[in-house]
Each structure stands twice: as structure tokens, then as C-alpha cells.
Design an enzyme around this catalytic site. Structure first.
Site: not given
Ligand code: NAD
Length: 419
Positions: A109, A149
Site C-alpha cells: 500500500k 485508492d
């Protein structure tokens, strides 16, 4: 996307779930430490000379959690609260999520601590390119594959791909969530909602719910909520209540999903929708509406110890990330309400990202029908794996999901040796 970020407990919550499953698998302390410890963590300084002539310094992060099962995969968020702790928690969650649905990926991430709404288009592009430049030696289609995201989108992915390609040659497979013209996949926009529908479709007969005529309450009417509603309605479900940040709207005969969407598009909220028999309620009334299926698709922590007792549903299908607190989980289990956990139920997005990457590597294009067919296969097969683990240990599906994931990751790590 609206899940509250930078929650201090995110990493703890993930590790609590990890430990519960690791206990069942009798994993050694050494193995636990190995699987919890990120493979690589990066923080980079990102200077930006803005359009208006100001010099600003931003921070960018990428945490690569585990690569035992394949290249690492996970989104990049642009958000003022993005920090290393949050990114670390989300990176580990991606390791378990990709393993649950058996994609040949590990987890990662990343993020830039910034408010994208305060940046001009040119500044956003410069910042994205600067970050990609810093990361280009550490990402790649066989190393680590970012995707969009919170605060990022197909355009940001196109810039990342372009910047990376300056160093490595044309490389569409380095990021997913790209525009269709640059190798994006059919079906990506609807993927999370569609995957959630396939999960519900698979479990419904097991718990005695007939989808044709079943009632649904939906918290959140954004990307995930809208598409989940669309596919559930197509299967004959009645959407008896839906909410967004402004309120709840309910109708016992069912709401028309397209009309709700039109109202939301025109006015910014589904609350503008008017029809005979429609009731308008407070935002938080949604959770206690009577329905066979409840889909939380808005924010983390929505179902907690103080409202879990008021739910009137048989199935909770988690579209949002971590919408149910551990305390609420225990209450729902006691009340006999089945929960399809986020780590599985909202994995349709990353699964179609995987399809995008496969198409890029093979320089092929799948049509929307093939994407749907393959997604259904992945979601149904993963459910069978979860159900088998739940039965083996007599546990709920959330713990079962972690059991399945840890087995896969620990097994691959063991076979690879000290990598
Ligand atoms: P979105 O921003 O498109 O939509 C969010 C919706 O929730 C909006 O309708 C908003 O009005 C509503 N909302 C916000 N606060 C609310 C509240 N307190 N009560 C009721 N409604 C509220 O976001 P999204 O992309 O649909 O994502 C929703 C959730 O799903 C997030 O938790 C996200 O992390 C998770 N998720 C999204 C994806 C994806 O592919 N988009 C994938 C996995 C998980």
C-alpha cells in the site's frame, strides 16, 4: 471513498484477527513475527514548486508487506492523513486479501500525505511523477503493482505508468486502474459491487435466502453501494432502504436503483428522490431497517457495540473496509447473523485489477462478459475455501478468511525458504 483513515487501531485490528487464526493454525512465534513484519517500508521526500510559485515539501510512502506468493499489489492514496502506520496496516491487509481470493500476489500500500483537492491539475501531475520517479526502482510488473485508492484515479495511474515507462520502456502492467485506452480492463468500475453480488449469490442458498424477492438495505450509495444495488436488483432483490451521508430513504416495495442514481447525480444525494410511499429517515436509521441482507458500503466502524443489537437482517455483506468492530462481530455472531467479511466480500476490485494485469502482460483484451465470468469463478471458489475452513475449525467466516490466507502465505514462504 469515505472510510475514516489513519485510525490508530488499524494495524492492531488486523493483527488481532491474524493472531486469532494463527492460534488455530498453531503457528510458531517466529513464523508470526516473520509474517507480520513488512518486507520493505519506504518514505520519500517530495519537493514541489507549485503553479503559484510556492515551494512545498510532501511525504510519500510505500509499504511492501509480503511477496511470498507473487508481486505485491495495493493502492496509492492521496490524503492529508496518510502516514506510515496507516499504510503499513493496509499493506498487510492486502497480503491477506489477495491470498483469500487466491490471486498470485502479495500485499502493499502507498500514499502521499496531501490534499488533492487543493492541488491544481498540473501540480497533481508533477507530484505523481515525482513520487513515481522516487519509486521506479522498487515497483514493476513483477515486483509491486500500485493501483488507485482514496484521492487517486485512472488519470493518476496513467501518469504513473507514463513516468515509469520513461525508465523501463512501455510498461502498462506496472499499475492497474488505468484508463481503457491505456490498457485498463472492462468491468473495473463495477468490480467491487459485482464481486460482492457474487459473494451474496453464493452464500444465499446456504443460509436459506432466496435472492428473487429478498429485501436489501444499503448503507452508502457510492461506487460500491450503487453497483451492489444494481446487481442485487437485477437478481430480483428489493432495495427497501438506502442511505448516503445526508440520510436514509426507504420504501417497503423497493426503490428503483436507476432513479436513485439519477437523483444522486443531479443533486449530490439520493435524498432528492421523490416517489409515492417513500419515507425519509435519519442517516443512521438505515442499519436498523428490516431486510434480509444488509450491505454496509460507506465507512469503517459503522456497526459497533452500541448498534449491533438493533440490526434486523440475516446477512451482513461487507462492502466497506472494516465496517464492523470486533465487539459488534461478537454480538452479531451471538444473534445468529451471518457476516461475509470485507477481506473477501469486497475483493472484487483487486480481482479485476489482477485481470487487468494479466491482460497487460499477455497484450490481450478481455470483453466484459469474460471479466464477469472469471470474477464469478474467483468469488465462488474463494467462498468454498472459506466455508471449508469455517467448518474445519467451527469458526465464523472472518476468522476462516484469515485461516485460508495465512495457510497460503505461510505455505508459500516455507517453500521459498529464507527469501
Ligand atoms: P464512495 O465515496 O464512492 O461512496 C461512499 C458513499 O457512502 C457515499 O454515498 C456517501 O454519501 C456515503 N456515506 C458516507 N458517510 C456515510 C454515513 N455516515 N452514512 C451513510 N452513508 C455515508 O466510496 P466507495 O468507493 O463506494 O467505497 C465505499 C467503501 O468501500 C469504503 O470503505 C472503501 O474503502 C470500500 N472499498 C471500496 C472499493 C472500491 O473499489 N471502490 C474496494 C474495496 C473497498
Amino acid at each position: 471513498m469515505n472510510d475514516r483513515i489513519a485510525r490508530p487501531s488499524a494495524f492492531d485490528t488486523v493483527n488481532r484477527l491474524f493472531d486469532r487464526a494463527a492460534d488455530l493454525l498453531e503457528l510458531s512465534e517466529e513464523k508470526r513475527t516473520e509474517l507480520k513484519t513488512p518486507y520493505r517500508e519506504m518514505m520519500v521526500r517530495l519537493p514541489l514548486l507549485t503553479d503559484s510559485g510556492e515551494q512545498k515539501i510532501y511525504k510519500g510512502y510505500r509499504v511492501q508487506h509480503d511477496n511470498s506468493r507473487g508481486p505485491m499489489k495495493g493502492g496509492i492514496r492521496f490524503h492529508p492523513e496518510a502516514d506510515l502506520d496507516e499504510v503499513r496496516a493496509l499493506a498487510s491487509l492486502m497480503t491477506w486479501k489477495t491470498a483469500v481470493v487466491n490471486l498470485p500476489y502479495g500485499g502493499a500500500k502507498g500514499g502521499i500525505q496531501c490534499d488533492p483537492s487543493e492541488l491544481s491539475d498540473l501540480d497533481l501531475e508533477r507530484l505523481t511523477r515525482r513520487f513515481t520517479h522516487r519509486m521506479e526502482g522498487f515497483i514493476g510488473d513483477h515486483e509491486d503493482i500500485p493501483g488507485p485508492d482514496m484521492g487517486t484515479n485512472a488519470r493518476v495511474m496513467a501518469w504513473m505508468m507514463d513516468e515509469y515507462s520513461k525508465f523501463h520502456g512501455f510498461s502498462p502492467g506496472v499499475v492497474t486502474g488505468k484508463p481503457l485506452e491505456l490498457g485498463g480492463s472492462a468491468g473495473r468500475l463495477s468490480a467491487t459491487g459485482r464481486g460482492l453480488f457474487f459473494a451474496v449469490e453464493r452464500i444465499a442458498p446456504e443460509i436459506g435466502i432466496e435472492l428473487d424477492g429478498a429485501t436489501v438495505a444499503l448503507q452508502g450509495f457510492g461506487n460500491v453501494g450503487y453497483w451492489a444495488a444494481r446487481f442485487l436488483a437485477d437478481a430480483g432483490c428489493r432495495i427497501v432502504a438506502a442511505s448516503d451521508v445526508r440520510g436514509t430513504i426507504a420504501h417497503p416495495d423497493g426503490l428503483d436503483v436507476d432513479q436513485l442514481q439519477q437523483a444522486a447525480e443531479a443533486s449530490g444525494s439520493i435524498m432528492a428522490f421523490e416517489a409515492d410511499g417513500v419515507r425519509k429517515l435519519d442517516r443512521d436509521d438505515l442499519l436498523s431497517q428490516k431486510a434480509d441482507i444488509l450491505v454496509p458500503a460507506a465507512l469503517g466502524g459503522a456497526i459497533h457495540e452500541h448498534n449491533a443489537g438493533t440490526l434486523q437482517c440475516r446477512l451482513v455483506a461487507e462492502g466497506a473496509n472494516h465496517p464492523t468492530t470486533p465487539e459488534a462481530d461478537a454480538i452479531l455472531a451471538e444473534r445468529g447473523i451471518t457476516v461475509l467479511p470485507d477481506i473477501y466480500a469486497n475483493a472484487g476490485g483487486v480481482t479485476v485489477s489482477y485481470f487487468e494485469w494479466v491482460q497487460n502482460l499477455q497484450q490481450m483484451r478481455w470483453d466484459a462478459e469474460r471479466v464477469d465470468r472469471e470474477l464469478r469463478e474467483v468469488m465462488h471458489a474463494a467462498y468454498d475455501d472459506l466455508a471449508a475452513a469455517a467448518q474445519e475449525f467451527d469458526i465464523d467466516l472472518r476468522t476462516a478468511a484469515f485461516v485460508v490466507a495465512i495457510r497460503r502465505v505461510a505455505g508459500a514462504a516455507r517453500l521459498r525458504g529464507m527469501h
